[in-house]
Design a protein around this motif. Structure first.
Motif, PDB file in Angstrom:
ATOM      1  N   LEU A  72       7.536  -7.798   5.457  1.00 43.69           N
ATOM      2  CA  LEU A  72       6.258  -8.292   4.963  1.00 43.69           C
ATOM      3  C   LEU A  72       6.491  -8.977   3.620  1.00 43.69           C
ATOM      4  CD1 LEU A  72       3.946  -5.204   5.625  1.00 43.69           C
ATOM      5  CD2 LEU A  72       4.513  -7.079   7.166  1.00 43.69           C
ATOM      6  N   TYR A  73       5.876 -10.141   3.465  1.00 43.31           N
ATOM      7  CA  TYR A  73       5.968 -10.922   2.231  1.00 43.31           C
ATOM      8  C   TYR A  73       4.562 -11.286   1.773  1.00 43.31           C
ATOM      9  CZ  TYR A  73      10.646 -11.921   4.145  1.00 43.31           C
ATOM     10  OH  TYR A  73      11.902 -11.823   4.693  1.00 43.31           O
ATOM     11  N   HIS A  74       4.383 -11.390   0.492  1.00 43.61           N
ATOM     12  CA  HIS A  74       3.139 -11.913  -0.087  1.00 43.61           C
ATOM     13  C   HIS A  74       1.888 -11.235   0.470  1.00 43.61           C
ATOM     14  CE1 HIS A  74       5.550 -14.602  -2.231  1.00 43.61           C
ATOM     15  NE2 HIS A  74       5.222 -15.761  -1.691  1.00 43.61           N
ATOM     16  N   VAL A  75       1.921  -9.929   0.487  1.00 44.91           N
ATOM     17  CA  VAL A  75       0.752  -9.163   0.930  1.00 44.91           C
ATOM     18  C   VAL A  75      -0.278  -9.210  -0.193  1.00 44.91           C
ATOM     19  CG1 VAL A  75      -0.074  -6.889   1.621  1.00 44.91           C
ATOM     20  CG2 VAL A  75       2.236  -7.651   2.292  1.00 44.91           C
ATOM     21  N   CYS A  76      -1.461  -9.733   0.098  1.00 48.59           N
ATOM     22  CA  CYS A  76      -2.467  -9.795  -0.958  1.00 48.59           C
ATOM     23  C   CYS A  76      -3.884  -9.826  -0.396  1.00 48.59           C
ATOM     24  CB  CYS A  76      -2.227 -10.979  -1.884  1.00 48.59           C
ATOM     25  SG  CYS A  76      -2.315 -12.579  -1.097  1.00 48.59           S
ATOM     26  N   VAL A  77      -4.780  -9.256  -1.200  1.00 51.91           N
ATOM     27  CA  VAL A  77      -6.212  -9.281  -0.929  1.00 51.91           C
ATOM     28  C   VAL A  77      -6.880  -9.718  -2.224  1.00 51.91           C
ATOM     29  CG1 VAL A  77      -8.248  -7.891  -0.352  1.00 51.91           C
ATOM     30  CG2 VAL A  77      -6.068  -7.458   0.808  1.00 51.91           C
ATOM     31  N   HIS A  78      -7.812 -10.640  -2.113  1.00 53.28           N
ATOM     32  CA  HIS A  78      -8.546 -11.112  -3.287  1.00 53.28           C
ATOM     33  C   HIS A  78      -9.150  -9.912  -4.011  1.00 53.28           C
ATOM     34  CE1 HIS A  78     -11.674 -13.038  -5.666  1.00 53.28           C
ATOM     35  NE2 HIS A  78     -11.006 -14.179  -5.498  1.00 53.28           N
ATOM     36  N   GLY A  85     -10.405  -1.692   3.020  1.00 51.72           N
ATOM     37  CA  GLY A  85      -9.609  -1.516   4.226  1.00 51.72           C
ATOM     38  C   GLY A  85      -9.007  -2.800   4.771  1.00 51.72           C
ATOM     39  N   ILE A  86      -9.183  -3.905   4.067  1.00 51.29           N
ATOM     40  CA  ILE A  86      -8.673  -5.197   4.542  1.00 51.29           C
ATOM     41  C   ILE A  86      -7.150  -5.203   4.550  1.00 51.29           C
ATOM     42  CG2 ILE A  86      -8.561  -7.681   4.048  1.00 51.29           C
ATOM     43  CD1 ILE A  86     -11.438  -7.339   2.847  1.00 51.29           C
ATOM     44  N   GLY A  87      -6.546  -4.744   3.480  1.00 46.65           N
ATOM     45  CA  GLY A  87      -5.086  -4.719   3.407  1.00 46.65           C
ATOM     46  C   GLY A  87      -4.490  -3.882   4.523  1.00 46.65           C
ATOM     47  N   LYS A  88      -5.030  -2.701   4.719  1.00 45.54           N
ATOM     48  CA  LYS A  88      -4.519  -1.828   5.779  1.00 45.54           C
ATOM     49  C   LYS A  88      -4.719  -2.470   7.147  1.00 45.54           C
ATOM     50  CE  LYS A  88      -4.554   2.863   7.543  1.00 45.54           C
ATOM     51  NZ  LYS A  88      -5.092   4.206   7.403  1.00 45.54           N
ATOM     52  N   SER A  89      -5.873  -3.090   7.383  1.00 47.11           N
ATOM     53  CA  SER A  89      -6.123  -3.755   8.672  1.00 47.11           C
ATOM     54  C   SER A  89      -5.122  -4.876   8.915  1.00 47.11           C
ATOM     55  CB  SER A  89      -7.547  -4.307   8.715  1.00 47.11           C
ATOM     56  OG  SER A  89      -8.489  -3.273   8.710  1.00 47.11           O
ATOM     57  N   GLY A 117      -0.205  -2.627  -5.970  1.00 50.15           N
ATOM     58  CA  GLY A 117       0.512  -2.731  -4.714  1.00 50.15           C
ATOM     59  C   GLY A 117       1.275  -1.467  -4.374  1.00 50.15           C
ATOM     60  N   ASN A 118       1.978  -0.914  -5.346  1.00 50.91           N
ATOM     61  CA  ASN A 118       2.751   0.302  -5.091  1.00 50.91           C
ATOM     62  C   ASN A 118       1.839   1.482  -4.734  1.00 50.91           C
ATOM     63  OD1 ASN A 118       5.593  -0.435  -5.418  1.00 50.91           O
ATOM     64  ND2 ASN A 118       4.942  -1.040  -7.460  1.00 50.91           N
ATOM     65  N   ALA A 119       0.693   1.593  -5.372  1.00 49.93           N
ATOM     66  CA  ALA A 119      -0.265   2.646  -5.019  1.00 49.93           C
ATOM     67  C   ALA A 119      -0.756   2.449  -3.585  1.00 49.93           C
ATOM     68  CB  ALA A 119      -1.435   2.647  -6.004  1.00 49.93           C
ATOM     69  N   PHE A 120      -1.011   1.194  -3.198  1.00 52.17           N
ATOM     70  CA  PHE A 120      -1.460   0.892  -1.832  1.00 52.17           C
ATOM     71  C   PHE A 120      -0.421   1.344  -0.814  1.00 52.17           C
ATOM     72  CE2 PHE A 120      -1.189  -2.179   1.715  1.00 52.17           C
ATOM     73  CZ  PHE A 120      -2.403  -1.915   2.339  1.00 52.17           C
ATOM     74  N   ILE A 124      -0.947   4.319   2.120  1.00 52.77           N
ATOM     75  CA  ILE A 124      -1.003   4.120   3.572  1.00 52.77           C
ATOM     76  C   ILE A 124       0.258   4.635   4.283  1.00 52.77           C
ATOM     77  CG2 ILE A 124      -2.652   2.225   3.361  1.00 52.77           C
ATOM     78  CD1 ILE A 124      -0.369   0.302   4.202  1.00 52.77           C
ATOM     79  N   GLY A 125       1.099   5.382   3.561  1.00 63.18           N
ATOM     80  CA  GLY A 125       2.168   6.123   4.225  1.00 63.18           C
ATOM     81  C   GLY A 125       3.544   5.478   4.270  1.00 63.18           C
TER      82      GLY A 125
END
Length: 149
Positions: A72-78, A85-89, A117-120, A124-125
């Motif tokens: 995964l690269y450039h994972v982001c949510v505004h 729950g958008i990031g997890k989805s 990001g690290n907390a996210f 989510i495991g």
């Protein structure tokens, strides 16, 4: 309502605009250009994802694999859409697409200073690896990294 769907090159401008809103986000001049993302999507046509609300891209992930391991690269949510729950989805979407392609392990890189990001990822495991070092080697010095302030 948020729509989670496969990213296409037609989404590039909206994704790039999203990237520009993320403080501390690193953009590479070649890899993250329209041409670079188009090359990535050609190689990985089904695994990258966007989250869209009323035609506006509010989340994205570049996701691909080498036939063995996904990444995964450039994972982001505004910022205005976080904690919904958008990031997890989006991550689940990517994982399901990778499973279809018989990929059984996925990795990602998060900057150590990326507290959100690290907390996210922890929440989510995902497992932080302490047993290895990450190395890279630059083949193209023109591929300059710029960080959003």
């Amino acid at each position: 309502m948020i729509e989670i769907r496969t990213m296409t090159i037609e989404d590039y401008d909206g994704v790039y605009d999203l990237w520009m809103t993320i403080r501390g986000f690193a953009i590479r001049s070649i890899d993250d250009s329209r041409m670079g993302v188009e090359r990535f999507l050609r190689r990985n046509p089904a695994t990258s994802v966007v989250a869209v609300e009323n035609g506006k891209i509010v989340g994205s992930i570049l996701c691909g694999h080498d036939g063995r391991r996904g990444c995964l690269y450039h994972v982001c949510v505004h910022g205005d859409y976080r904690m919904q729950g958008i990031g997890k989805s989006m991550v689940v979407f990517c994982m399901n697409e990778l499973k279809k392609e018989e990929i059984s392990k996925v990795s990602l890189i998060a900057f150590t200073k990326n507290d959100i990001g690290n907390a996210f990822w922890n929440r989510i495991g995902w497992t932080r690896r302490l047993d290895l070092n990450y190395y890279d080697f630059t083949l193209n010095e023109a591929n300059i990294t710029a960080f959003n302030e």
